[in-house]
Design a protein around this motif. Structure first.
Motif, short mmCIF file in Angstrom:
data_model
loop_
_atom_site.label_atom_id
_atom_site.label_comp_id
_atom_site.label_asym_id
_atom_site.label_seq_id
_atom_site.Cartn_x
_atom_site.Cartn_y
_atom_site.Cartn_z
N TYR A 74 -3.36 -0.56 -8.35
CA TYR A 74 -2.40 -0.74 -7.27
C TYR A 74 -2.14 -2.24 -7.11
O TYR A 74 -2.80 -2.90 -6.31
CB TYR A 74 -2.93 -0.15 -5.96
N PRO A 75 -1.20 -2.79 -7.86
CA PRO A 75 -1.00 -4.24 -7.88
C PRO A 75 -0.65 -4.86 -6.52
O PRO A 75 -0.84 -6.05 -6.31
CB PRO A 75 0.14 -4.44 -8.87
N ALA A 76 -0.14 -4.07 -5.59
CA ALA A 76 0.21 -4.60 -4.28
C ALA A 76 -1.04 -5.04 -3.51
O ALA A 76 -0.95 -5.83 -2.57
CB ALA A 76 0.98 -3.56 -3.47
N LEU A 77 -2.20 -4.55 -3.90
CA LEU A 77 -3.44 -4.89 -3.22
C LEU A 77 -4.01 -6.24 -3.65
O LEU A 77 -4.98 -6.71 -3.05
CB LEU A 77 -4.49 -3.81 -3.46
N LEU A 78 -3.44 -6.86 -4.66
CA LEU A 78 -3.96 -8.15 -5.13
C LEU A 78 -3.83 -9.24 -4.06
O LEU A 78 -4.72 -10.07 -3.92
CB LEU A 78 -3.27 -8.58 -6.41
N ASN A 79 -2.73 -9.22 -3.30
CA ASN A 79 -2.57 -10.22 -2.25
C ASN A 79 -3.62 -10.04 -1.16
O ASN A 79 -4.17 -11.01 -0.64
CB ASN A 79 -1.17 -10.14 -1.65
N THR A 80 -3.91 -8.79 -0.82
CA THR A 80 -4.95 -8.50 0.17
C THR A 80 -6.31 -8.95 -0.34
O THR A 80 -7.10 -9.52 0.41
CB THR A 80 -4.97 -7.00 0.48
N ASN A 81 -6.56 -8.71 -1.61
CA ASN A 81 -7.83 -9.12 -2.20
C ASN A 81 -7.96 -10.64 -2.21
O ASN A 81 -9.05 -11.16 -1.97
CB ASN A 81 -7.94 -8.56 -3.62
N LEU A 82 -6.88 -11.34 -2.46
CA LEU A 82 -6.92 -12.80 -2.46
C LEU A 82 -7.22 -13.33 -1.06
O LEU A 82 -8.05 -14.23 -0.89
CB LEU A 82 -5.62 -13.38 -2.98
N ILE A 119 -11.27 -15.83 -6.80
CA ILE A 119 -10.06 -16.48 -6.26
C ILE A 119 -9.22 -17.05 -7.40
O ILE A 119 -8.00 -16.90 -7.41
CB ILE A 119 -10.44 -17.57 -5.24
N LEU A 120 -9.87 -17.70 -8.35
CA LEU A 120 -9.13 -18.28 -9.48
C LEU A 120 -8.44 -17.21 -10.32
O LEU A 120 -7.27 -17.34 -10.67
CB LEU A 120 -10.07 -19.11 -10.35
N VAL A 121 -9.15 -16.14 -10.63
CA VAL A 121 -8.57 -15.08 -11.47
C VAL A 121 -7.46 -14.37 -10.73
O VAL A 121 -6.37 -14.14 -11.28
CB VAL A 121 -9.68 -14.10 -11.92
N THR A 122 -7.68 -14.02 -9.47
CA THR A 122 -6.65 -13.32 -8.71
C THR A 122 -5.43 -14.21 -8.49
O THR A 122 -4.29 -13.75 -8.60
CB THR A 122 -7.22 -12.85 -7.35
N GLY A 123 -5.66 -15.47 -8.17
CA GLY A 123 -4.54 -16.39 -8.01
C GLY A 123 -3.75 -16.57 -9.28
O GLY A 123 -2.51 -16.64 -9.26
N PHE A 124 -4.45 -16.63 -10.41
CA PHE A 124 -3.78 -16.74 -11.70
C PHE A 124 -2.93 -15.51 -11.99
O PHE A 124 -1.79 -15.61 -12.45
CB PHE A 124 -4.81 -16.95 -12.81
N ILE A 125 -3.47 -14.33 -11.72
CA ILE A 125 -2.74 -13.09 -11.96
C ILE A 125 -1.50 -13.02 -11.08
O ILE A 125 -0.41 -12.64 -11.53
CB ILE A 125 -3.65 -11.87 -11.74
N ILE A 126 -1.64 -13.39 -9.82
CA ILE A 126 -0.49 -13.35 -8.91
C ILE A 126 0.55 -14.38 -9.32
O ILE A 126 1.76 -14.10 -9.33
CB ILE A 126 -0.96 -13.57 -7.46
N PHE A 127 0.11 -15.57 -9.70
CA PHE A 127 1.04 -16.63 -10.12
C PHE A 127 1.81 -16.23 -11.38
O PHE A 127 3.04 -16.36 -11.44
CB PHE A 127 0.28 -17.93 -10.35
N ILE A 128 1.13 -15.75 -12.39
CA ILE A 128 1.77 -15.34 -13.63
C ILE A 128 2.67 -14.13 -13.38
O ILE A 128 3.75 -14.02 -13.94
CB ILE A 128 0.72 -15.03 -14.73
N GLY A 129 2.22 -13.21 -12.53
CA GLY A 129 3.04 -12.05 -12.20
C GLY A 129 4.33 -12.43 -11.51
O GLY A 129 5.38 -11.81 -11.74
N ASN A 130 4.28 -13.43 -10.65
CA ASN A 130 5.50 -13.90 -9.98
C ASN A 130 6.43 -14.63 -10.94
O ASN A 130 7.65 -14.62 -10.75
CB ASN A 130 5.16 -14.79 -8.79
N LEU A 131 5.88 -15.27 -11.95
CA LEU A 131 6.72 -15.95 -12.93
C LEU A 131 7.55 -14.95 -13.75
O LEU A 131 8.69 -15.23 -14.11
CB LEU A 131 5.88 -16.80 -13.88
N PHE A 132 6.95 -13.82 -14.06
CA PHE A 132 7.62 -12.85 -14.92
C PHE A 132 8.37 -11.76 -14.17
O PHE A 132 8.90 -10.85 -14.79
CB PHE A 132 6.61 -12.18 -15.88
#
Length: 85
Positions: free
Chosen positions: A26-34, A71-84
């Motif tokens: 559920y990718p929408a939960l990544l922001n909550t996890n961060l 935090i680093l991994v989740t932030g990286f995933i969210i950042f890269i996901g927003n780029l694409f």
């Protein structure tokens, strides 16, 4: 009080890591996890004041290291996901 924060921040860190793996489905939960990880990082830092022996010191260090990596991994995933997107 800091001993209690030290212990519970470690427990919630382990739960947050489990929540991270659930968030893959559920990718929408990544922001909550961060957000949760940032809060746990701050409580993990506060847990350093409750160090009494080597076990509590190890617990505090593991809490901060695990949650910083999360935090680093989740932030990286969210950042890269927003780029694409």
């Amino acid at each position: 009080m800091a001993r209690i924060i030290n212990f519970w921040s470690f427990i919630f860190t382990l739960l947050c890591v489990g929540f991270f793996f659930i968030a893959f489905y559920y990718p929408a939960l990544l922001n909550t996890n961060l957000c949760l990880a940032i809060i746990l990082f701050l409580t993990g830092i506060a847990g350093f004041f409750g160090i009494n022996n080597w076990a509590s010191a190890l617990r505090s260090i593991l809490t901060v290291v695990i949650i910083a990596g999360l935090i680093l991994v989740t932030g990286f995933i969210i950042f890269i996901g927003n780029l694409f997107s």
